[in-house]
Every structure is written in C-alpha cells, then in structure tokens.
Design a protein around this motif. Sequence first.
Motif, PDB file in Angstrom:
ATOM      1  N   SER A 186      -7.539  -6.697  -3.532  1.00 20.19           N
ATOM      2  CA  SER A 186      -6.137  -6.495  -3.885  1.00 20.19           C
ATOM      3  C   SER A 186      -5.978  -5.298  -4.824  1.00 20.19           C
ATOM      4  O   SER A 186      -5.066  -4.470  -4.659  1.00 20.19           O
ATOM      5  CB  SER A 186      -5.582  -7.756  -4.537  1.00 20.19           C
ATOM      6  N   PHE A 187      -6.869  -5.192  -5.811  1.00 18.86           N
ATOM      7  CA  PHE A 187      -6.828  -4.069  -6.749  1.00 18.86           C
ATOM      8  C   PHE A 187      -7.056  -2.744  -6.017  1.00 18.86           C
ATOM      9  O   PHE A 187      -6.375  -1.751  -6.278  1.00 18.86           O
ATOM     10  CB  PHE A 187      -7.885  -4.272  -7.832  1.00 18.86           C
ATOM     11  N   TRP A 188      -8.006  -2.751  -5.084  1.00 20.98           N
ATOM     12  CA  TRP A 188      -8.287  -1.533  -4.314  1.00 20.98           C
ATOM     13  C   TRP A 188      -7.073  -1.124  -3.492  1.00 20.98           C
ATOM     14  O   TRP A 188      -6.682   0.042  -3.475  1.00 20.98           O
ATOM     15  CB  TRP A 188      -9.498  -1.750  -3.424  1.00 20.98           C
ATOM     16  N   ASN A 189      -6.470  -2.082  -2.786  1.00 17.15           N
ATOM     17  CA  ASN A 189      -5.300  -1.783  -1.956  1.00 17.15           C
ATOM     18  C   ASN A 189      -4.132  -1.275  -2.786  1.00 17.15           C
ATOM     19  O   ASN A 189      -3.404  -0.365  -2.367  1.00 17.15           O
ATOM     20  CB  ASN A 189      -4.878  -3.020  -1.159  1.00 17.15           C
ATOM     21  N   CYS A 190      -3.949  -1.858  -3.974  1.00 18.20           N
ATOM     22  CA  CYS A 190      -2.887  -1.378  -4.860  1.00 18.20           C
ATOM     23  C   CYS A 190      -3.172   0.055  -5.310  1.00 18.20           C
ATOM     24  O   CYS A 190      -2.260   0.889  -5.381  1.00 18.20           O
ATOM     25  CB  CYS A 190      -2.759  -2.294  -6.077  1.00 18.20           C
ATOM     26  N   GLY A 191      -4.441   0.351  -5.631  1.00 18.71           N
ATOM     27  CA  GLY A 191      -4.806   1.702  -6.033  1.00 18.71           C
ATOM     28  C   GLY A 191      -4.534   2.718  -4.945  1.00 18.71           C
ATOM     29  O   GLY A 191      -4.067   3.837  -5.215  1.00 18.71           O
ATOM     30  N   VAL A 192      -4.814   2.325  -3.691  1.00 18.58           N
ATOM     31  CA  VAL A 192      -4.522   3.215  -2.558  1.00 18.58           C
ATOM     32  C   VAL A 192      -3.013   3.415  -2.433  1.00 18.58           C
ATOM     33  O   VAL A 192      -2.523   4.545  -2.244  1.00 18.58           O
ATOM     34  CB  VAL A 192      -5.108   2.634  -1.250  1.00 18.58           C
ATOM     35  N   GLN A 193      -2.260   2.336  -2.550  1.00 19.77           N
ATOM     36  CA  GLN A 193      -0.810   2.421  -2.415  1.00 19.77           C
ATOM     37  C   GLN A 193      -0.174   3.255  -3.533  1.00 19.77           C
ATOM     38  O   GLN A 193       0.783   3.999  -3.296  1.00 19.77           O
ATOM     39  CB  GLN A 193      -0.216   1.014  -2.415  1.00 19.77           C
TER      40      GLN A 193
END
Length: 199
Positions: free
Chosen positions: A145-152
């Motif tokens: 989730s943290f990774w996906n938020c960072g990408v977004q």
Amino acid sequence: MRGVRGTSSAEGRRMVMCSVIHPREATCEQYFVGEVGREWGRAVALYGPLNVVMTLLTRGPARLLANPLRTLRSLLLSTLRSSAFLTLYCTSGYYTQCALRRLAGRDARWMYYVYGLVAGAAVMVEAPGRRLELGLYCLPRAVESFWNCGVQWGWWRNVPGGEAIYFSIATGVLMALYQMDTETIPSGYRKVMYRLFGV
C-alpha cells in the motif's frame, strides 16, 4: 468523499456513505448486529479447517491420537478465539465508520485513521503468540500500500514485476535463516518448513 461531506440520505436518517455500506438496513445498529452473525459464520468456516490442517502439520497424527480430548479442546478454543478476533476486526471497523459520521455529522479524513486503530485493536483478543504472526501477515500489505501510494504521489516510479523481486528477496532471507540460524524462526513455522524441505 468531498461530494457527500455534510449531506444526508433521502430518508434524512443516515449519512450517504452509511447508505452505501448497508442500503438494506434502516439503521447502522441493525447492520452491525446482522454483520456480527454473518462474519462469525465466515470466520468459523475459515479458522476451523485451517487450525485442523496446521495442527496436523505441526504435531503429526501420532501425537494427536495420543491425547485426542486435549487436542480437540485446544482446536476448539483456538478456533473460537481466532473467529472472535476476525469477527470483531471486521465489524468494529465498519460500525466505527457509522458511529463517527453520526457524531460529527460529516465525513472526514481523520476518521479513517480511527477506523484502522479500532479495528486493529481487535488483535488483543488473539493469543500473544498469534499477534506477531498476524502482524507479519499484514506487513506485506502495508508495504504494498505504501509503495502504491508513493507511485501515485510521484515519489518514485513503478517497477514492473516488482512483486516477484521482493518475494524472491524475502524467500531468500527466510531460507538463509532456515539453513544458518533455525532457532530464530518460530517453532510452528519451523516444523512446517521441516516437513516441506527436510533438514
């Protein structure tokens, strides 16, 4: 979220988000009571077979047959405790949403942190040894989730096939511990790995 903030449903009794979550129930309390029963059934159906399989893998049939009543009692208590955790985890998170929206009269970002804290506190129902296992189970989801938020948010770029990369790294670390420092692995996992991989 912004579009429904501070608004109510057509009946004038519920917030719009409450109507989305439980459109068939007239009140949040009716939904909560019904969901407790439904979630309890799903939790028992999940943890009952899972506990049986894990007991067979970690203890073996011979030890189970040596003291079947004690094993049955342990299985029953473990299933009930884990089912209570999962039921409380799911239902408390949903009901907290309804309760806070009614108290505040609107939806707000800070409420979602409270939902997570309340639902997460249900882990205290579980046995202390199981709490770490549940935390380790949730950790990869939190990292993802943290990774996906960072990408977004533009903090970093996505890496195609990244899941396979960090899965390989995690598996490599686990196997290195299994070969070099076995005692650092919890006994339950160690027994399962021994049955799968041998010495």
